[in-house]
Design a protein around this motif. Structure first.
Motif, PDB file in Angstrom:
ATOM      1  N   UNK A  84       0.786  -1.202  -0.080  1.00 65.97           N
ATOM      2  CA  UNK A  84       0.123  -0.160  -0.115  1.00 65.97           C
ATOM      3  C   UNK A  84       0.833   1.296  -0.092  1.00 65.97           C
ATOM      4  N   UNK A  85       1.654   1.514   1.144  1.00 68.11           N
ATOM      5  CA  UNK A  85       2.569   2.424   1.158  1.00 68.11           C
ATOM      6  C   UNK A  85       3.975   2.049   0.869  1.00 68.11           C
ATOM      7  N   UNK A  86       4.795   3.318   0.350  1.00 68.32           N
ATOM      8  CA  UNK A  86       6.317   3.239   0.371  1.00 68.32           C
ATOM      9  C   UNK A  86       7.079   4.014   1.177  1.00 68.32           C
TER      10      UNK A  86
ATOM     11  N   UNK B 247      -9.585   1.249   1.817  1.00 71.32           N
ATOM     12  CA  UNK B 247      -9.875   2.500   2.528  1.00 71.32           C
ATOM     13  C   UNK B 247      -9.533   3.715   1.534  1.00 71.32           C
ATOM     14  N   UNK B 248      -9.034   3.531   0.232  1.00 67.96           N
ATOM     15  CA  UNK B 248      -9.184   4.396  -0.834  1.00 67.96           C
ATOM     16  C   UNK B 248     -10.406   4.700  -1.378  1.00 67.96           C
TER      17      UNK B 248
ATOM     18  N   UNK C  65      -4.022   9.085  -9.536  1.00 63.40           N
ATOM     19  CA  UNK C  65      -4.139   9.773 -10.943  1.00 63.40           C
ATOM     20  C   UNK C  65      -4.869   9.046 -11.878  1.00 63.40           C
ATOM     21  N   UNK C  66      -5.493   9.728 -13.185  1.00 63.59           N
ATOM     22  CA  UNK C  66      -6.488   9.209 -13.861  1.00 63.59           C
ATOM     23  C   UNK C  66      -6.255   7.807 -14.544  1.00 63.59           C
ATOM     24  N   UNK C  67      -4.771   7.404 -14.692  1.00 63.20           N
ATOM     25  CA  UNK C  67      -4.608   6.465 -15.274  1.00 63.20           C
ATOM     26  C   UNK C  67      -4.279   5.063 -14.323  1.00 63.20           C
ATOM     27  N   UNK C  68      -4.383   5.257 -13.103  1.00 60.94           N
ATOM     28  CA  UNK C  68      -4.054   4.447 -11.954  1.00 60.94           C
ATOM     29  C   UNK C  68      -5.483   4.468 -11.381  1.00 60.94           C
ATOM     30  N   UNK C  69      -6.031   3.030 -11.362  1.00 60.48           N
ATOM     31  CA  UNK C  69      -7.355   2.912 -11.086  1.00 60.48           C
ATOM     32  C   UNK C  69      -7.613   1.884  -9.878  1.00 60.48           C
ATOM     33  N   UNK C  70      -8.126   2.366  -8.712  1.00 59.11           N
ATOM     34  CA  UNK C  70      -8.317   1.335  -7.622  1.00 59.11           C
ATOM     35  C   UNK C  70      -9.692   1.055  -7.566  1.00 59.11           C
TER      36      UNK C  70
END
Length: 278
Positions: free
Chosen positions: A190-192, A237-238, A245-250
C-alpha cells in the motif's frame, strides 16, 4: 467485445451476479479482469469459485493475498488450527480442492495487455520496478513457484509472514528473499518509503495518515505510471480512485465492509457499482 475490470469480490456472489447483469455482461464475447481476493469475508466463496471456474474463458484473473492463503492451505493440508468456518467449508469441498489444484494455483500475479497498455495486479506495481520486462518476469517466477512441485518458497512465505523483504535492491535479490519481495509488492503493498521501498503494515487512507516518510505507492515517481493504465484492488480505504491519478485505478471499494462492489468499463470509461449487504 467489451472489457471490464472488477475489484475484490470476497465471496459476495449475489452482488457479483447482480453487477454482471447491470452491465449486461456477455459471457461469449466480453472479458472481465478481476483484481484478486475472490474469497473470504463474504458469505459465498464456494459459489464464487464454482462460477468463475465455469466462465474461466471469459475472465483474466490475478491472485490476491486471500487467494494465496487458500492455495497454501490446500497445498499444505496439515492441522492449521483454523477457526473460520468459511475457510473450513472451502477446504472440505472436493470440487474446490480440484479447482484450486487444476486452475487457481496456475493464475498469475500480473495481467498485461500490450496493445491496450494495461497492467493489473492485486496491490499495484511497486515504484522500484520501472520496466515491463521486470514486472512480467517477476510474475512468471512467482507463478512457477506457487504452481510447481518445489514450492517450499511459497509455503515458507505464508508460514513466515513476519519476515518481510521490502527492497528490490536493483534486481540483485535471489532465492526466498526474491520471492518474498515479489509477493509483498504485488499482493500486500500500500505505502512506500520515499526511496520506493515497501512499507507493509499501514492501511489508512492518505488523508488519515500524518507521515513525512510514507507515500502511497502510486505517488512515488515511476515512468510506467504514465505509460500504462494500472488497475489494482486490495486497498479498500481508498474507496476507489479518490487519491490516484487518472490512469491508476483502484477498484476495491470495500464490498466486504458493507460498502460497494465496483466494475469499470474500459470502452466507456465508466464505473458501475452495487451496494453490498453484510
Amino acid at each position: 467485445m467489451n472489457t471490464y475490470f472488477i475489484g475484490d469480490i470476497h465471496g459476495y456472489y449475489n452482488e457479483f451476479i447482480s453487477l454482471l447483469k447491470k452491465i449486461n455482461f456477455n459471457y461469449q464475447n466480453d472479458i472481465l479482469w478481476i483484481t484478486g481476493d475472490l474469497i473470504a469475508r463474504g458469505p459465498d466463496s464456494i459459489k464464487i469459485l464454482y462460477f468463475l471456474y465455469s466462465i474461466k474463458k471469459s475472465i483474466k484473473l490475478v491472485l490476491g493475498n486471500h487467494d494465496l492463503y487458500l492455495i497454501f492451505l490446500i497445498l499444505n493440508p496439515k492441522n492449521h488450527n483454523i477457526n473460520d468456518k468459511k475457510i473450513l467449508n472451502l477446504l472440505k469441498d472436493k470440487k474446490i480442492v480440484f479447482i484450486v489444484n487444476t486452475w487457481l494455483k496456475y493464475q498469475p500475479l500480473v495481467q498485461y495487455d500490450k496493445n491496450k497498455k494495461i497492467l493489473m495486479s492485486h496491490a499495484g506495481i511497486p515504484p522500484q520496478w520501472d520496466n515491463i520486462e521486470t514486472i512480467l518476469s517477476a510474475s512468471d517466477e512467482a507463478k512457477n513457484i506457487i504452481s510447481g512441485k518445489n514450492n517450499n518458497f511459497f509455503l515458507n512465505y505464508i508460514n513466515n509472514e513476519k519476515y518481510q523483504i521490502n527492497d528490490w535492491k536493483k534486481n540483485t535479490l535471489f532465492g526466498f528473499n526474491r520471492f518474498n519481495y515479489i509477493l509483498n509488492a504485488l499482493t500486500k503493498m500500500r505505502y512506500c518509503y520515499l526511496d520506493g521501498t515497501l512499507e507493509l503494515f499501514t492501511k489508512k487512507a492518505p488523508n488519515n495518515l500524518n507521515s513525512k516518510i510514507l507515500k502511497p505507492w502510486f505517488w512515488i515517481p515511476n515512468i510506467l505510471y504514465n505509460q500504462y493504465t494500472i488497475f489494482f484492488g486490495h486497498w479498500s480505504d481508498l474507496q476507489g480512485g479518490n487519491y490516484t491519478t487518472k490512469n491508476i485505478i483502484g477498484l476495491d471499494t470495500g464490498c466486504c465492509w458493507g460498502n460497494k462492489l465496483t466494475i469499470y468499463s474500459w470502452e466507456k470509461k465508466q464505473f458501475y457499482s452495487i451496494n453490498c449487504i453484510i
